[in-house]
Design an enzyme around this catalytic site. Structure first.
Site, mmCIF file in Angstrom:
data_model
loop_
_atom_site.group_PDB
_atom_site.id
_atom_site.type_symbol
_atom_site.label_atom_id
_atom_site.label_comp_id
_atom_site.label_asym_id
_atom_site.label_seq_id
_atom_site.Cartn_x
_atom_site.Cartn_y
_atom_site.Cartn_z
ATOM 1 N N GLU A 1 8.723 -27.075 -13.618
ATOM 2 C CA GLU A 1 9.957 -27.859 -13.571
ATOM 3 C C GLU A 1 10.983 -27.200 -12.655
ATOM 4 O OE1 GLU A 1 11.226 -28.564 -17.604
ATOM 5 O OE2 GLU A 1 9.626 -30.005 -17.948
ATOM 6 N N HIS B 1 13.142 -34.223 -17.641
ATOM 7 C CA HIS B 1 13.327 -33.419 -18.851
ATOM 8 C C HIS B 1 14.750 -33.559 -19.386
ATOM 9 C CE1 HIS B 1 11.446 -29.766 -21.083
ATOM 10 N NE2 HIS B 1 12.111 -30.567 -21.915
ATOM 11 N N ARG C 1 6.627 -30.550 -24.187
ATOM 12 C CA ARG C 1 6.524 -29.560 -23.126
ATOM 13 C C ARG C 1 5.423 -29.971 -22.170
ATOM 14 N NH1 ARG C 1 10.817 -28.376 -24.527
ATOM 15 N NH2 ARG C 1 11.685 -26.345 -25.108
#
Length: 310
Positions: free
Chosen positions: A261, A280, A232
Site C-alpha cells: 500500500e 484502504h 488486510r
C-alpha cells in the site's frame, strides 16, 4: 526540552477530543508518511512513553530506540503493523482501538458488496458515456444468497447484521469467537469456501492466514463468487485472485486493502473491470477518526495508570 512525558503519533494529526484526554502529555507528530528512519530518530530525540500508531510500521529498531516506551496504541483495530514480539520482549503493552471503526468499515464492506453485485461502477461509466443499458443488463439480487463472513469481531458482526437484514443467509468462521449472534450460522472455513455466494474478510492478518484466499481455496468456491476484503491485503494471494477473475470463478471483487500500500502504478489490478477498488479508507470517516483517536488515547491512559484530565 519539555519535562512532560512524550507521546509520539505516527501521523500528522489527532482528533481534538483525543488531544484533550492527553493534555498532561506533549504530543509529537511524525508526519503523514513516516519511514522507519524517521521514527527511530524521533524516538531517540524525544524518548516517548507511548506511541499512537496511525501510519507506517513499528519495527524492533523503533522500539529499541525508545528507552521509556511503555505502550503502543493502535489508532484502529489491527496490530499487524507492530512488532508484537519485540514489544512483549520489553514488557511494552500493544493495544488496539477495538470496535472504534466498526461501523465505518462494515459500511464500506457493504458498499463494496453492493457495488459488485449491482455493477454500480460499470453502469455509472456507461451512463456517463451516453448508454442506456436497461434492456441488456442484469444485476445480482443478494436477497436469499449466502454470505460467508471470515472474522466475527465487532466489524464482522456488524457487517453480518446488515447482510442478515437484507435477507441474506449469513455463515461465519472465527476460531476465537464464541456464542455468535443468532443471525450468524457458525461453520468451518471449508464451508465458507463451498457455500458462499459472497465472501467478506474481516479478520486480522497473522502468519496462519497469510494468503488464505489462494488458488486452492478459490478452487473450492462456487463459480461466480464475489470476494470483498476490508481487512488486510495479505489475506489474499493477489495473483491467484486475478487468475480466478480471468477464468470466471470470481465474478467480481471489492477490495479496500492490498498486499503493498499503495500498490505500484503498474499493478495488474488497475484497469480490471472486475475489480472495485478503494484506497484502504474503510475506517476513514469523520466519526471513526474521533472514535479511534479517543480509544487510542484512553488505552494509553489506562496502560500508564493515568486518570484523564478531561
Amino acid at each position: 526540552m519539555s519535562r512532560r512525558p512524550i507521546i509520539l503519533v505516527t501521523g500528522a494529526d489527532l482528533a481534538p477530543q483525543a488531544l484533550a484526554l492527553l493534555s498532561d502529555f506533549d504530543v509529537v507528530y511524525a508526519g503523514k508518511a513516516p519511514q522507519e528512519a524517521d521514527l527511530i530518530a524521533l524516538c531517540r530525540q524525544h524518548d516517548p512513553v507511548a506511541i499512537i500508531v496511525r501510519y507506517g510500521r513499528i519495527t524492533a529498531p523503533i522500539i529499541a530506540a525508545s528507552a521509556s516506551l511503555r505502550v503502543i496504541s493502535k489508532h484502529g483495530s489491527g496490530t499487524d503493523t507492530i512488532d508484537r514480539a519485540a514489544a512483549e520482549g520489553r514488557g511494552i503493552q500493544v493495544l488496539a482501538a477495538a470496535g472504534a471503526n466498526a461501523a465505518a468499515v462494515a459500511e464500506q464492506a457493504v458498499a463494496l458488496m453492493l457495488a459488485c453485485a449491482k455493477s454500480v461502477v460499470h453502469l455509472n461509466e456507461r451512463m456517463h458515456a451516453g448508454h442506456w443499458d436497461k434492456a441488456t443488463h442484469k444485476s445480482v439480487e443478494l436477497s436469499g444468497r449466502t454470505v460467508g463472513v471470515v472474522g466475527l469481531g465487532a466489524i464482522g458482526q456488524r457487517f453480518a447484521r446488515i447482510a442478515a437484514a437484507m435477507d441474506m443467509t449469513v455463515i461465519g468462521f472465527d476460531p476465537y469467537a464464541s456464542n455468535p449472534p443468532a443471525f450468524i450460522e457458525p461453520v468451518t472455513l471449508d464451508a465458507i469456501w463451498a457455500r458462499s455466494d459472497v465472501i467478506s474478510l474481516h479478520c486480522p492478518l497473522t502468519e496462519d492466514n497469510q494468503g488464505m484466499v489462494n488458488e486452492t481455496t478459490l478452487g473450492r468456491c462456487k463459480t461466480g463468487v464475489i470476494i470483498v476484503n476490508t481487512g488486510r491485503g495479505g489475506l489474499i494471494d493477489e495473483r491467484s485472485l486475478l487468475t480466478a477473475i480471468a477464468n470466471g470463478k470470481v465474478v467480481m471483487a471489492g477490495l479496500d486493502a492490498f498486499a503493498q500500500e499503495p500498490p505500484s502504478p503498474d499493478h495488474p489490478f488497475f484497469g480490471n473491470s472486475r475489480l472495485v477498488l478503494s484506497p484502504h479508507i474503510g475506517g476513514v470517516t469523520s466519526d471513526a477518526y474521533v472514535n479511534m483517536g479517543v480509544a487510542s488515547a484512553r488505552n494509553i491512559l489506562k496502560a500508564l495508570g493515568v486518570t484523564a484530565s478531561t
